[in-house]
Design a protein around this motif. Structure first.
Motif, mmCIF file in Angstrom:
data_model
loop_
_atom_site.group_PDB
_atom_site.id
_atom_site.type_symbol
_atom_site.label_atom_id
_atom_site.label_comp_id
_atom_site.label_asym_id
_atom_site.label_seq_id
_atom_site.Cartn_x
_atom_site.Cartn_y
_atom_site.Cartn_z
ATOM 1 N N LEU A 53 -10.195 -6.109 -8.496
ATOM 2 C CA LEU A 53 -10.257 -4.674 -8.786
ATOM 3 C C LEU A 53 -11.222 -4.384 -9.933
ATOM 4 C CD1 LEU A 53 -6.480 -3.734 -8.430
ATOM 5 C CD2 LEU A 53 -8.338 -3.237 -6.819
ATOM 6 N N ARG A 54 -11.220 -5.225 -10.932
ATOM 7 C CA ARG A 54 -12.153 -5.036 -12.049
ATOM 8 C C ARG A 54 -13.602 -5.266 -11.612
ATOM 9 N NH1 ARG A 54 -9.711 -3.569 -16.269
ATOM 10 N NH2 ARG A 54 -7.540 -4.097 -16.657
ATOM 11 N N SER A 55 -13.813 -6.180 -10.683
ATOM 12 C CA SER A 55 -15.178 -6.479 -10.236
ATOM 13 C C SER A 55 -15.802 -5.325 -9.457
ATOM 14 C CB SER A 55 -15.205 -7.757 -9.391
ATOM 15 O OG SER A 55 -14.694 -7.535 -8.088
ATOM 16 N N VAL A 56 -14.971 -4.489 -8.840
ATOM 17 C CA VAL A 56 -15.511 -3.374 -8.051
ATOM 18 C C VAL A 56 -15.456 -2.040 -8.804
ATOM 19 C CG1 VAL A 56 -15.012 -4.512 -5.851
ATOM 20 C CG2 VAL A 56 -13.341 -2.904 -6.808
ATOM 21 N N LYS A 57 -14.989 -2.064 -10.026
ATOM 22 C CA LYS A 57 -14.872 -0.848 -10.824
ATOM 23 C C LYS A 57 -16.173 -0.038 -10.890
ATOM 24 C CE LYS A 57 -13.363 0.771 -15.378
ATOM 25 N NZ LYS A 57 -12.753 0.351 -16.675
ATOM 26 N N PRO A 58 -17.341 -0.666 -11.066
ATOM 27 C CA PRO A 58 -18.586 0.118 -11.139
ATOM 28 C C PRO A 58 -18.906 0.890 -9.864
ATOM 29 C CG PRO A 58 -18.939 -2.130 -11.937
ATOM 30 C CD PRO A 58 -17.582 -2.090 -11.330
ATOM 31 N N VAL A 105 0.835 -1.209 0.000
ATOM 32 C CA VAL A 105 0.000 0.000 0.000
ATOM 33 C C VAL A 105 0.868 1.256 0.000
ATOM 34 C CG1 VAL A 105 -1.632 1.350 1.402
ATOM 35 C CG2 VAL A 105 -2.040 -1.089 0.989
ATOM 36 N N GLU A 106 1.913 1.269 0.809
ATOM 37 C CA GLU A 106 2.826 2.425 0.851
ATOM 38 C C GLU A 106 3.430 2.697 -0.522
ATOM 39 O OE1 GLU A 106 3.685 4.540 3.337
ATOM 40 O OE2 GLU A 106 2.488 3.582 4.905
ATOM 41 N N GLU A 107 3.942 1.652 -1.161
ATOM 42 C CA GLU A 107 4.565 1.815 -2.476
ATOM 43 C C GLU A 107 3.533 2.180 -3.535
ATOM 44 O OE1 GLU A 107 7.386 1.946 -5.563
ATOM 45 O OE2 GLU A 107 7.543 2.192 -3.388
ATOM 46 N N PHE A 108 2.378 1.569 -3.468
ATOM 47 C CA PHE A 108 1.299 1.860 -4.421
ATOM 48 C C PHE A 108 0.941 3.343 -4.381
ATOM 49 C CE2 PHE A 108 -3.380 2.329 -4.770
ATOM 50 C CZ PHE A 108 -3.527 2.061 -6.123
ATOM 51 N N TYR A 109 0.729 3.886 -3.202
ATOM 52 C CA TYR A 109 0.345 5.299 -3.116
ATOM 53 C C TYR A 109 1.501 6.227 -3.456
ATOM 54 C CZ TYR A 109 -4.380 4.443 -1.672
ATOM 55 O OH TYR A 109 -5.692 4.052 -1.655
ATOM 56 N N ARG A 110 2.726 5.823 -3.207
ATOM 57 C CA ARG A 110 3.866 6.633 -3.649
ATOM 58 C C ARG A 110 3.805 6.780 -5.168
ATOM 59 N NH1 ARG A 110 8.287 6.379 -6.176
ATOM 60 N NH2 ARG A 110 8.304 4.129 -6.453
ATOM 61 N N ARG A 111 3.545 5.681 -5.844
ATOM 62 C CA ARG A 111 3.464 5.699 -7.313
ATOM 63 C C ARG A 111 2.229 6.465 -7.805
ATOM 64 N NH1 ARG A 111 5.767 0.022 -9.561
ATOM 65 N NH2 ARG A 111 7.466 -0.186 -8.057
ATOM 66 N N MET A 112 1.108 6.290 -7.119
ATOM 67 C CA MET A 112 -0.113 6.991 -7.517
ATOM 68 C C MET A 112 0.081 8.511 -7.422
ATOM 69 S SD MET A 112 -2.702 4.905 -8.375
ATOM 70 C CE MET A 112 -4.291 5.555 -7.858
ATOM 71 N N ARG A 126 -5.486 3.061 -15.109
ATOM 72 C CA ARG A 126 -4.124 3.426 -14.714
ATOM 73 C C ARG A 126 -3.826 2.909 -13.309
ATOM 74 N NH1 ARG A 126 -0.783 7.756 -16.254
ATOM 75 N NH2 ARG A 126 -1.668 7.274 -18.285
ATOM 76 N N MET A 127 -4.793 3.027 -12.403
ATOM 77 C CA MET A 127 -4.620 2.518 -11.051
ATOM 78 C C MET A 127 -4.338 1.021 -11.071
ATOM 79 S SD MET A 127 -6.276 0.544 -8.561
ATOM 80 C CE MET A 127 -7.957 0.496 -9.142
ATOM 81 N N ILE A 128 -5.062 0.283 -11.912
ATOM 82 C CA ILE A 128 -4.832 -1.162 -12.002
ATOM 83 C C ILE A 128 -3.411 -1.442 -12.487
ATOM 84 C CG2 ILE A 128 -5.469 -3.253 -13.291
ATOM 85 C CD1 ILE A 128 -8.399 -2.320 -13.074
ATOM 86 N N ARG A 129 -2.948 -0.698 -13.485
ATOM 87 C CA ARG A 129 -1.571 -0.882 -13.967
ATOM 88 C C ARG A 129 -0.563 -0.570 -12.870
ATOM 89 N NH1 ARG A 129 -3.494 1.523 -18.685
ATOM 90 N NH2 ARG A 129 -2.472 3.478 -18.239
ATOM 91 N N ILE A 130 -0.807 0.501 -12.124
ATOM 92 C CA ILE A 130 0.107 0.863 -11.044
ATOM 93 C C ILE A 130 0.105 -0.220 -9.968
ATOM 94 C CG2 ILE A 130 0.503 2.511 -9.155
ATOM 95 C CD1 ILE A 130 -0.450 4.725 -11.158
ATOM 96 N N GLU A 166 -0.183 -15.543 -10.939
ATOM 97 C CA GLU A 166 -1.545 -16.037 -10.657
ATOM 98 C C GLU A 166 -2.215 -15.223 -9.553
ATOM 99 O OE1 GLU A 166 -1.048 -19.683 -7.518
ATOM 100 O OE2 GLU A 166 -0.397 -20.071 -9.578
ATOM 101 N N ASP A 167 -1.445 -14.738 -8.605
ATOM 102 C CA ASP A 167 -2.011 -13.925 -7.530
ATOM 103 C C ASP A 167 -2.319 -12.513 -8.011
ATOM 104 O OD1 ASP A 167 -1.870 -16.098 -5.796
ATOM 105 O OD2 ASP A 167 0.150 -15.557 -5.131
ATOM 106 N N ARG A 168 -1.458 -11.978 -8.879
ATOM 107 C CA ARG A 168 -1.733 -10.662 -9.448
ATOM 108 C C ARG A 168 -2.997 -10.693 -10.301
ATOM 109 N NH1 ARG A 168 1.496 -9.213 -12.984
ATOM 110 N NH2 ARG A 168 3.102 -10.803 -12.951
ATOM 111 N N VAL A 169 -3.199 -11.785 -11.022
ATOM 112 C CA VAL A 169 -4.402 -11.939 -11.842
ATOM 113 C C VAL A 169 -5.640 -11.936 -10.948
ATOM 114 C CG1 VAL A 169 -5.670 -13.592 -13.299
ATOM 115 C CG2 VAL A 169 -3.271 -13.067 -13.786
ATOM 116 N N LYS A 170 -5.582 -12.615 -9.818
ATOM 117 C CA LYS A 170 -6.721 -12.651 -8.891
ATOM 118 C C LYS A 170 -7.008 -11.264 -8.313
ATOM 119 C CE LYS A 170 -5.955 -17.434 -7.568
ATOM 120 N NZ LYS A 170 -5.430 -18.326 -6.524
#
Length: 120
Positions: free
Chosen positions: A110-115, A20-27, A84-88, A101-105
């Motif tokens: 993330l795609r299921s909650v997009k709406p 989460v820390e790294e993800f938000y740094r990139r975001m 873009r968030m999904i790519r990050i 396989e875990d990244r795919v899950k």
């Protein structure tokens, strides 16, 4: 306690916090998505996101925060920003050597909650 769920496979609370820390740094560095974080208490958001992801990935964490729709209301997040968030997130997970396989899950989740996030 299922030791093979994503929460444990990723390494539990401490590892998810690091992601989460790294993800938000990139975001925050990304010009397409960083505008959504203006005026946001990032420490609070990181804590919230760590709890949410821990819960969503099967951890022994109670989540009592707002719904995704409530949490993103008024942000007007676009489909392009969400993609873009999904790519990050995928790039971040690769940095932490998360198996394909875990990244795919995680991406499927993330795609299921997009709406519930886009256009709120």
């Amino acid at each position: 306690m299922e030791e093979t769920n994503l929460y444990y496979k990723l390494g539990g609370q401490k590892a998810i916090r690091a992601v989460v820390e790294e993800f938000y740094r990139r975001m925050l560095e990304d010009e397409l998505v960083n505008e959504a974080f203006r005026g946001i208490d990032m420490d609070r958001l990181r804590n919230h996101q760590t709890a949410f992801l821990s819960y969503a990935l099967g951890g022994p964490v109670e989540y009592d925060g707002r719904t995704l729709r409530e949490g993103h209301k008024g942000l007007n997040i676009t489909s392009e920003q969400y993609e873009r968030m999904i790519r990050i997130m995928n790039d971040t997970l690769r940095t932490f050597n998360v198996a394909d396989e875990d990244r795919v899950k995680i991406e499927a989740f993330l795609r299921s909650v997009k709406p519930f996030v886009v256009g709120q």
